[in-house]
Design an enzyme around this catalytic site. Structure first.
Site, PDB file in Angstrom:
ATOM      1  N   TRP A 117       0.815  -1.186   0.070  1.00  0.00           N
ATOM      2  CA  TRP A 117      -0.006  -0.036   0.074  1.00  0.00           C
ATOM      3  C   TRP A 117       0.931   1.214   0.016  1.00  0.00           C
ATOM      4  O   TRP A 117       0.727   2.213  -0.782  1.00  0.00           O
ATOM      5  CB  TRP A 117      -1.024   0.223   1.155  1.00  0.00           C
ATOM      6  CG  TRP A 117      -1.700  -1.069   0.994  1.00  0.00           C
ATOM      7  CD1 TRP A 117      -2.090  -2.098   2.144  1.00  0.00           C
ATOM      8  CD2 TRP A 117      -3.079  -1.507   0.025  1.00  0.00           C
ATOM      9  NE1 TRP A 117      -2.938  -3.034   1.648  1.00  0.00           N
ATOM     10  CE2 TRP A 117      -3.503  -2.538   0.356  1.00  0.00           C
ATOM     11  CE3 TRP A 117      -3.204  -0.671  -1.212  1.00  0.00           C
ATOM     12  CZ2 TRP A 117      -4.530  -3.347  -0.344  1.00  0.00           C
ATOM     13  CZ3 TRP A 117      -4.116  -1.314  -1.978  1.00  0.00           C
ATOM     14  CH2 TRP A 117      -4.862  -2.442  -1.671  1.00  0.00           C
ATOM     15  N   ASP A 184      -1.417   7.048   6.169  1.00  0.00           N
ATOM     16  CA  ASP A 184      -2.484   6.133   6.007  1.00  0.00           C
ATOM     17  C   ASP A 184      -2.802   5.101   7.001  1.00  0.00           C
ATOM     18  O   ASP A 184      -1.782   4.276   7.524  1.00  0.00           O
ATOM     19  CB  ASP A 184      -1.843   5.106   4.715  1.00  0.00           C
ATOM     20  CG  ASP A 184      -3.071   4.145   4.015  1.00  0.00           C
ATOM     21  OD1 ASP A 184      -4.157   3.885   4.764  1.00  0.00           O
ATOM     22  OD2 ASP A 184      -2.606   3.440   3.318  1.00  0.00           O
ATOM     23  N   LYS A 208     -11.971  -1.657   6.743  1.00  0.00           N
ATOM     24  CA  LYS A 208     -10.832  -2.445   7.529  1.00  0.00           C
ATOM     25  C   LYS A 208     -11.473  -2.331   9.229  1.00  0.00           C
ATOM     26  O   LYS A 208     -11.854  -3.349   9.854  1.00  0.00           O
ATOM     27  CB  LYS A 208      -9.692  -1.990   7.506  1.00  0.00           C
ATOM     28  CG  LYS A 208      -9.055  -2.197   6.230  1.00  0.00           C
ATOM     29  CD  LYS A 208      -8.758  -3.272   5.520  1.00  0.00           C
ATOM     30  CE  LYS A 208      -8.421  -3.220   4.011  1.00  0.00           C
ATOM     31  NZ  LYS A 208      -7.480  -2.153   3.394  1.00  0.00           N
TER      32      LYS A 208
END
Ligand code: PLP
Length: 371
Positions: A117, A184, A208
């Site tokens: 990511w 993030d 998530k």
């Protein structure tokens, strides 16, 4: 008044899956049972309007109230300072990968490369200017979090990833940064207390640890609006505009916002982020102790960086027969979603906020019986 003629068939199905299936999915992932129950009611009859949440105007006072409550609960749980905007946007965390540099990368930005990511964020930032990767654990398949780096004082900002979902590593501390700190937090937001005022921008795809897929949370210090790059900013990429419009510049993802609100109400009722941290510590301790003490399994990453959200482990002596037996034993016990990411293999147990300790106990029982 028009009323939907729903059967209640779906309710027992949910009730069953809430109790019998242990959901270790990495994302979209487990949510509080109360979030499903409340939102099912709102699909049938939202705020006594006789209409479904799915067919009502986002400009209605009933939905505006949902937006206000969602904003307020994020502010409360994360102790968001007054001078920050809380935004509910579309496009997923992946849109933030380019929205951030589009707004704030003038010359050069610093990034740590701690997983796929983070690498995605770096790739997109390169479209806008110079990207200085100041630390990377790529050579070790991202099995640790680099800590020994210094952040250049002339960078436009520093970007990091708090939890590396695929590899099961997590930043336990955040550096003090001489430049705006951007993070993030897609896979560990609301899992532990963080000092929001240290960050200039925090973002997280909801699916998530906050709610269902479809909404992205952005918490941004309004001082950042004065640090924008000179390039033109399309309206949909303009944080300032979204802030001024209360996330209602265009139609926001109404249903994911609603379900996120209900999920966060459950977080609040269960002790807020400090309560979640205690829950998550207990789950992680139980599972990692088992991984370390069970002769059949090993963890895959540096012990000090182990994520409390995603635990990655492997069979020490993997062979197809053992793998099949373990998979069958898990299935039998109602354990779902522990297959590791294809880039790591093995197993990954995701233990987001809503996962109860009993689910981890069920997994641990299977691992111990298997040994
Ligand atoms: C899942 C994930 C993403 C991607 O999120 P999308 O909402 O699918 O774009 C980004 N960063 C992290 C840390 C993730 O876990």
């Amino acid at each position: 008044m028009f009323s939907h003629n729903y059967t209640s068939k779906i309710v027992p199905r949910f009730a069953l899956s809430m109790t019998k299936i242990h959901n270790f999915s990495a994302g979209p992932s487990i949510l509080a049972g109360s979030a499903f129950e409340k939102s099912i009611e709102d699909i049938k009859n939202f705020a006594n309007t006789g209409l479904s949440i799915l067919e009502i105007s986002h400009r209605s006072k009933e939905f505006e109230s949902i937006m206000d409550q969602a904003n307020a609960i994020v502010r409360e749980l994360m102790s968001v300072p007054e001078n920050y905007d809380v935004l509910f946007l579309g496009g997923g965390a992946s849109t933030q990968f380019f929205q951030i540099p589009h707004n704030f990368l003038r010359t050069s930005a610093a990034y740590t490369k701690t997983g796929v990511w983070a690498a995605g964020a770096i790739k997109e930032a390169k479209l806008y200017g110079e990207v200085n990767v100041i630390a990377s654990s790529e050579a070790d398949n991202y099995n640790y979090v680099p800590k020994d780096y210094s952040i250049p004082a002339d960078a436009d900002y520093f970007h990091c990833t708090s939890n590396n979902t695929i590899y099961g590593t997590q930043m336990k501390q955040f550096p003090s940064s001489p430049v705006p700190l951007i993070c993030d937090m897609s896979s560990d937001i609301f899992s532990r207390p963080v000092d929001t005022s240290k960050f200039s921008l925090i973002y997280a795809g909801a699916q998530k640890n906050m709610g269902p897929a479809g909404v992205t949370l952005v918490i941004v210090d309004k001082a950042m609006y004065d640090r924008r790059a000179s390039r033109p900013i399309p309206s949909m990429l303009d944080y300032k505009l979204h802030g001024e419009k209360g996330s209602m510049y265009n139609t926001p993802p109404v249903f994911p916002i609603l379900v996120s609100l209900y999920n966060l109400q459950w977080v609040k009722e269960n002790g807020g982020v400090a309560g979640m941290e205690a829950r998550n510590n207990a789950k992680a301790e139980l599972l990692y102790n088992t991984i370390d003490n069970n002769p059949l399994f090993s963890g895959t990453c540096a012990v000090e960086d182990r994520s409390h959200m995603n635990a990655c482990f492997v069979l020490n002596d993997p062979n197809p027969e053992m793998e099949q037996k373990f998979a069958a034993a898990c299935k039998e016990a109602g354990i779902s979603g522990i297959k590791g990411h294809r880039s790591v293999g093995g197993y990954r147990a995701s233990m987001y906020n809503a996962l109860p300790l009993e689910s981890v106990q069920a997994l641990v029982n299977v691992m111990n019986t298997f040994a």
